[in-house]
Design an enzyme around this catalytic site. Structure first.
Site, mmCIF file in Angstrom:
data_model
loop_
_atom_site.group_PDB
_atom_site.id
_atom_site.type_symbol
_atom_site.label_atom_id
_atom_site.label_comp_id
_atom_site.label_asym_id
_atom_site.label_seq_id
_atom_site.Cartn_x
_atom_site.Cartn_y
_atom_site.Cartn_z
ATOM 1 N N HIS C 135 0.584 -1.272 -0.129
ATOM 2 C CA HIS C 135 -0.106 -0.257 0.099
ATOM 3 C C HIS C 135 1.031 1.098 0.005
ATOM 4 C CE1 HIS C 135 -4.108 -1.739 1.256
ATOM 5 N NE2 HIS C 135 -3.271 -2.645 0.740
ATOM 6 N N ASP C 158 12.751 3.110 -17.660
ATOM 7 C CA ASP C 158 13.811 2.128 -17.657
ATOM 8 C C ASP C 158 13.386 0.906 -17.207
ATOM 9 O OD1 ASP C 158 16.252 3.627 -18.052
ATOM 10 O OD2 ASP C 158 16.600 4.432 -16.267
ATOM 11 N N HIS C 209 -7.594 0.587 -4.667
ATOM 12 C CA HIS C 209 -6.850 -0.216 -3.430
ATOM 13 C C HIS C 209 -5.464 0.237 -3.661
ATOM 14 C CE1 HIS C 209 -6.143 -4.741 -2.401
ATOM 15 N NE2 HIS C 209 -5.465 -3.976 -1.663
ATOM 16 N N TYR C 267 23.313 -1.683 -20.971
ATOM 17 C CA TYR C 267 23.547 -1.139 -19.632
ATOM 18 C C TYR C 267 23.932 -2.283 -18.702
ATOM 19 C CZ TYR C 267 22.140 0.967 -15.113
ATOM 20 O OH TYR C 267 21.958 1.414 -13.799
#
Lengths: 271, 271, 271, 271
Positions: C135, C158, C209, C267
């Site tokens: 949450h 990304d 939610h 990367y």
């Protein structure tokens, strides 16, 4: 240690308390001071404690903050040296300056570049025993918006009886002539013209700059600087929820202010 | 230790747990209490734990918060002394006050100046076992905006079944006569007039002041104070994203509330 | 330790790394597990690490979060027990549940009440190896506002190639019938109907939610949950500065996403 | 340690200072470097310190940040390796790259994928000694809103003499051809076309991406990255309070900037 504002309320409080633990200080520092034939030990220690406390309160970015403490009997203040990292501060590094002349009375460093502002406040407000200047971010935002911190609730009312004002913008000549002293004079002008008592409103916002707070002693000045930032933050959130939100009823504000101040106070352990 | 809100959820939780570790407490404190012939050991310990927990939760600025715990059998509460730094608190410093008469039954300090508010809540809400008052900043912002904390999602619904209401503003005569008791009465009035069950909505915002939360015991009251602040924060962010954002469907709210409360609850390890 | 989000990026990162230090885990825990004839050691350890990591990331309030890790070969997941304090968690307390039947295969506790949601996600998304539900407050705010997290920059790009969607509101019958499983089905429906690849958009907001995030393994799922919260926060700030701020150009988003994903990635240290 | 921004101002400051404590570094690292016949010891140490400092400043999420330091005499920079966790960094892991050719001169790792951007800045701005790139959240929000960080007060003016600009959006061909180098060129273009002095405005926002900051050395570049984030935050709050809030008077900005920079500077201990 965690120095974010909420952390401070626990940590910093202890710090301020322990900073006032004379035995802890009086030992090594007094010796160090003695070795250097330094005097004004008490205000050096309180000024050092206050400068550390505002950092631990999360009120200070980099070196953007300074606190001073007055010895009214001898007409001097102890203030932070200019641009020195907080980790290098000690009571010995505090600079003793004459309130009347502004000259350095004792100390090896240059005093804070804001010293003339502090001095003007001590001259204009005879009951002030300590002054704190920071760039705490919520208060700075109100200073940049040139909007007073409105008294919207009891949190504000416990320490500040009215809105926290913003000074007028300084003129180009004030800024070019003697900027720092003029900053102090425009603060004094703000309180004089609005007939505000610096005891009832122990802080101010300088337009496009930031907050100054003060109190009868170092601990009270630090507390007022913290409250000023906290109520700025609450005020910003209140305006986000309700942009036209108004002040609290003055009778509620007065009730809270007077629970803690004056002859009718009944908050705390002293009656 | 870091006491910012998110830090707390980890740190504070452990703290609350360990605060309820009787062996840790029962040792030294019981002795200290015995030496002073003090009784009400259990509620002294729980009230002390709750007062420390709300500080570590980052809900408390300076000394702006207090918690109390009731012993309904003996008709008394243990509450924080007034204006004492959290670092100086211990179970012994808690003050025992009669719910019925408001008189100090046991303790060396003055009780919190908000004690009459706590007492009114214990009188009006017979199932409440603990009360927490803070000036947590997001909840205060809604109290200053005089806007209820709308139930916009399941986070709110897990602990509060409906919106968290704001009291009406108190009148000048209420504030001048017996301010703190009147604060409790206006909270009780809010729940009575809106026919709210303080068990289903275990918290409230007092207009231009701040939040009060409660629960069946100290740990639950502290949890509700944390949730009240957290949902205030989420609500403020929701309003920033969508100013006219409405409530969640009541059937979703009820579902989440009833997953955790009442005979049909199926959350946790007990079935 | 400080578990606020920024703190986490340093602390939590180390935690996740060390949590994956097998020697540290394999020692005591493997013994404890062996004593209890427990199996699925690896996913128990990873699920425990993930549940601790989301707390240290500051993503979790009280016990409002849970993580699970799948063992696809054996068709089971390890998931957090329901309503247990994070301080009491260990690999042994994780509950092993069958992906196909939802039955508890091994474990002494009730699994998280959100287990049926996790299971639906593992069934609908065959490449998902771990699921995280929290949450976290900024993501919850977007879920409450029912507004997707728009891809406004390279930070989002990304890890998430497109906007992070919000599910439709669930119907009263879905909520009353089998709420948690229906939550998983409405997430799957969202991705199916919008033809989104759960590998390219490893997270979602459930209306009113909060967020669910996932990944090929526990560490990636935790990272995606952190990024989801961080970009929610950046998006909220962006909307505050410019309410009608639009998305970044898709060619910039694709460039950043493909720097880190797929055959052309360049990367990191692997080429 | 707590790495949230306010915490940093105390902690990080000390860290930066101690990071520059040569004796601490020169010992073990110099040995390690010697064992591996590594050179460029000083810039390896400074680059490592700067990369750690931006993490402790709370400016870095996961691995989204990198710092480099130049040795102009030898025409090379030391830069963070790509996608390596900050906990695994050391002076030895820094990669030495030629400013002119972009080739790796010394080092076992791939340099940061943003290396070409750093190199373009060193080529375009000959007085720059260090470059810092982060995704610090308030600065990113302004970059996503494509809104300059307006100079609204003295906090900004102490380090940045004018507004902090946002680059134009990059074209699809710039992004597809040589994205990272093009990012550096578009930053240089921004300063050239607006006739800004990179010494007076030591930072920029890349549209839909984030901030780059620089300075004469590593410590100054890190300080400017912190100030850039802090003034972004203050600016966002100011806009929240007063959406049409304007800049501070230029004479006030110049006064503060020139208190700290140039021949007339009188801030700090050097005169």
């Amino acid at each position: 240690m965690c120095a974010n504002l909420s952390g401070w309320y626990l940590q910093g409080r202890l710090t301020v308390n322990s900073a006032y633990n004379t035995s802890w200080y009086f030992g090594p520092n007094a010796l160090a001071l003695a070795r250097k034939n330094m005097t004004y030990v008490s205000i050096r220690q309180e000024a050092h404690s206050a400068n550390i406390a505002i950092v631990e309160a999360g009120l200070v970015v980099l070196t953007w903050g300074n606190a001073s403490v007055a010895d009214r009997q001898h007409g001097v203040i102890a203030i932070k040296p200019s641009g020195v990292s907080y980790s290098d501060l000690s009571p010995e590094t505090m600079v003793i300056v004459s309130i009347e002349t502004g000259e350095v009375v004792e100390g090896e460093h240059h005093p804070s570049s804001d010293t003339p502002t502090h001095l003007e406040l001590y001259r204009a407000f005879p009951d002030v025993g300590a002054v704190v200047h920071t760039h705490s971010r919520y208060a700075v935002a109100f200073a940049q918006a040139k909007k007073p911190i409105q008294c919207q609730g009891t949190t504000h009312a416990d320490n500040f009886r009215y809105d926290i004002p913003v000074t007028r913008s300084m003129t180009e000549s004030e800024v070019s002539a003697d900027y720092e002293a003029a900053t102090g004079r425009v603060i004094a002008e703000t309180f004089r013209e609005r007939q505000l008592d610096p005891g009832e409103v122990p802080g101010v916002l300088v337009a496009n700059h930031g907050p100054f707070a003060w109190g009868e002693d170092a601990q009270k000045a630090v507390e007022n600087a913290i409250v000023l930032e906290e109520v700025s933050r609450m005020d910003l959130y209140t305006l986000t929820i309700k942009p036209d939100s108004g002040p609290a009823p003055q009778y509620l504000i007065d009730k809270h202010y007077l629970r803690k101040h004056g002859s009718g106070a009944y908050y705390g352990q002293t009656r």
